[in-house]
Each structure stands twice: as C-alpha cells, then as structure tokens.
Design an enzyme around this catalytic site. Structure first.
Site, PDB file in Angstrom:
ATOM      1  N   ALA A   8       0.648  -1.127  -0.102  1.00 27.50           N
ATOM      2  CA  ALA A   8      -0.030  -0.075  -0.008  1.00 27.50           C
ATOM      3  C   ALA A   8       0.837   1.290  -0.082  1.00 27.50           C
ATOM      4  O   ALA A   8       1.882   1.319   0.609  1.00 27.50           O
ATOM      5  CB  ALA A   8      -1.054   0.002   1.183  1.00 27.50           C
TER       6      ALA A   8
ATOM      7  N   GLY B 102       6.649   0.690   5.711  1.00 26.07           N
ATOM      8  CA  GLY B 102       7.454  -0.075   4.849  1.00 26.07           C
ATOM      9  C   GLY B 102       7.463  -0.021   3.389  1.00 26.07           C
ATOM     10  O   GLY B 102       8.653   0.167   2.739  1.00 26.07           O
ATOM     11  N   CYS B 103       6.553   0.493   2.838  1.00 22.64           N
ATOM     12  CA  CYS B 103       6.228   0.501   1.336  1.00 22.64           C
ATOM     13  C   CYS B 103       6.967   2.033   1.155  1.00 22.64           C
ATOM     14  O   CYS B 103       7.561   1.995  -0.085  1.00 22.64           O
ATOM     15  CB  CYS B 103       4.725   0.570   0.838  1.00 22.64           C
ATOM     16  SG  CYS B 103       4.126  -0.955   1.072  1.00 22.64           S
ATOM     17  N   THR B 104       6.800   3.023   1.949  1.00 21.87           N
ATOM     18  CA  THR B 104       7.360   4.239   1.562  1.00 21.87           C
ATOM     19  C   THR B 104       9.052   4.038   1.659  1.00 21.87           C
ATOM     20  O   THR B 104       9.582   4.625   1.020  1.00 21.87           O
ATOM     21  CB  THR B 104       6.963   5.210   2.761  1.00 21.87           C
ATOM     22  OG1 THR B 104       5.509   5.537   2.771  1.00 21.87           O
ATOM     23  CG2 THR B 104       7.763   6.633   2.637  1.00 21.87           C
TER      24      THR B 104
ATOM     25  N   ALA C  68      10.010   2.351  -1.637  1.00 24.51           N
ATOM     26  CA  ALA C  68       9.872   3.259  -2.784  1.00 24.51           C
ATOM     27  C   ALA C  68      11.043   4.305  -2.745  1.00 24.51           C
ATOM     28  O   ALA C  68      11.551   4.695  -3.675  1.00 24.51           O
ATOM     29  CB  ALA C  68       8.537   3.832  -2.784  1.00 24.51           C
TER      30      ALA C  68
END
Length: 152
Positions: A39, A44-46, A49
């Site tokens: 998401a 974690g995804c930030t 990315a």
C-alpha cells in the site's frame, strides 16, 4: 508465486496518470524491475519506494526500467509519487488481477506480498526476492540487477 525462468504474463494496468501501461511497453528498452507492494503511504512501502528512488539513476544507467504495482487507485499513486518525489511508474491493480497472476496475493486475498522481480525483454523472470519486512533484501536484489545490467 512465479519462479525464475517462468514467463511473466502479459498485462495492462493504469499508471498514476490513468494511462494504460503494458508489461511489453515496460520491456521495450530493456529488462524491468517489477515490484509488488501492499500500500501507498505505509512505513515499509514508503521506505522501499524511497530506496528505489535513491537508486533510480543507477537503475537507468544499467538499462533497466522499474515499476511498482499495488491495489491503490491511480490518484493515490499520483499523490504518493508527488509526496516522495518518485521518478518511476506506479501501476494500479485495484481488482488484484495482476497481483493474482503473479501469485503475490496475501492470505485469503487480503493483502499483497512484498515481492520484486527482474524480468528480461522476452518476459522471462530472471530472478525474484520475497521479503515482507526486510526492505534491505529488496535493495540488495536491485543492486545485483544493476551490476548484471552493467555487464557487456
């Protein structure tokens, strides 16, 4: 989950601007790093990315393209890209059709596994890493793909 040496399925998804992007178009100039993530805007995804953003110049110099796929809307992806200055494509798989095709849907289809693939121009998977919490493993995999891409 798709394994190395399997052929990646063709797909078309909308990007952060609502333009349809196919796997073939991602591969037109060379191999691609395709990463699936749960998401936008989650910690974690930030981190993932932003680590790819920080490697983006090297990724390009190695002749690789990168794209992220998650189930959020193109509008969410656009805000995510703008907030974190992400220079690569984010694809929206709101129905999780492509997520399922690659076998990276989570338990009971509730979430998305964090998986990164290296796919060659013939759509053959040359490698992959699956690590839900270790962003470093994904970064190391991408650094290895960059080194392979620099070979003559």
């Amino acid at each position: 989950m798709l394994e190395p040496e399997q052929k990646a399925p063709e797909f078309t998804l909308p990007d952060q601007n609502g333009h349809d992007i196919s796997l073939t178009s991602l591969l037109k100039d060379g191999p691609a790093i395709l990463y699936f993530y749960p998401a936008d805007f989650t910690p974690g995804c930030t981190r993932e990315a932003c680590s790819i953003r920080d490697l983006h110049r090297e990724i390009g110099r190695a002749g690789l393209t990168v794209a992220g796929i998650s189930p959020q809307s193109p509008e969410s992806h656009k805000r995510f890209r703008e907030k974190y200055n992400l220079p690569f494509t984010l694809l929206s798989d709101e129905t999780k059709e492509v997520i399922k095709m690659f076998g990276v849907n989570g338990l009971f289809g509730v979430w998305v596994q964090r998986v990164t693939y290296l796919i060659d121009q013939n759509r053959v998977i040359k490698g992959r890493v699956k690590a839900h919490f270790s962003i470093g493993e994904h970064e190391a995999f991408i650094r290895k793909a960059i080194e392979i891409g620099k070979l003559p």
